[in-house]
Write an enzyme that holds these catalytic residues in place. Sequence first.
Site, PDB file in Angstrom:
ATOM      1  CE1 TYR A  35      -3.657   2.610   0.629  1.00  0.00           C
ATOM      2  CE2 TYR A  35      -1.895   3.389   2.362  1.00  0.00           C
ATOM      3  CZ  TYR A  35      -3.101   3.579   1.605  1.00  0.00           C
ATOM      4  OH  TYR A  35      -3.730   4.782   1.647  1.00  0.00           O
ATOM      5  CD  GLU A  36       3.399   2.686   4.786  1.00  0.00           C
ATOM      6  OE1 GLU A  36       4.326   2.287   4.909  1.00  0.00           O
ATOM      7  OE2 GLU A  36       2.623   3.299   5.755  1.00  0.00           O
ATOM      8  N   GLY A 105     -14.425   1.443  12.239  1.00  0.00           N
ATOM      9  CA  GLY A 105     -14.072   2.028  13.723  1.00  0.00           C
ATOM     10  C   GLY A 105     -12.778   1.101  14.177  1.00  0.00           C
ATOM     11  N   GLY A 107      -9.407   1.412  13.590  1.00  0.00           N
ATOM     12  CA  GLY A 107      -8.361   2.244  13.738  1.00  0.00           C
ATOM     13  C   GLY A 107      -8.532   3.058  14.920  1.00  0.00           C
ATOM     14  CE1 TYR A 141      -3.463   7.735  11.995  1.00  0.00           C
ATOM     15  CE2 TYR A 141      -1.908   8.491  10.423  1.00  0.00           C
ATOM     16  CZ  TYR A 141      -2.382   7.288  11.060  1.00  0.00           C
ATOM     17  OH  TYR A 141      -1.940   6.208  10.676  1.00  0.00           O
TER      18      TYR A 141
END
Length: 170
Positions: A35-36, A105, A107, A141
Amino acid sequence: MYSTAVLKNGELLLRDATPADVPAIFRFVQDLAEYEKLADQVMASEADFGAALFGPNPRAFALIMEVGGVPAGFALWFYNFSTFLGRHGIWIEDVFVAPQFRGRGLGGMVFRHLAQRAVDEGLGRLEWWVLDWNKPAIDFYQGIGAVPMDEWTVQRVTGEALLRLAGRAP
């Protein structure tokens, strides 16, 4: 050792990882790296995670997220220390929720749990990195109250540079 109370919210479960979870953790790390766009940088093995998380002196810890009994993601964290606060904190190395389980929910459960742990243990803060292009994560975040530390630049020494710095160049 601090024992994580099992957090359950309907079919959602957050629990401490066990040695039996190492293959799932390794798979999630590979998925996160993909993904990254960093899959070529994964050098760790399942055995490395087993030793780091469950060896005689673990210095890293993992949580497993489940949906209906199925592993849905993981979080890996460890303690750090702030000289300015004079207290330990928690460094969240990785949080990954498999795409099919996002938006439920999980995370939020991880960050609430680690925040509760930090408060219960008298720790000074939670910290983590996020890639600057990962807008969904950044939005999440900021939604939980995180503040970007834009004035800091990450520095890293690894590989041959680490060997040279240690005076052990090949």
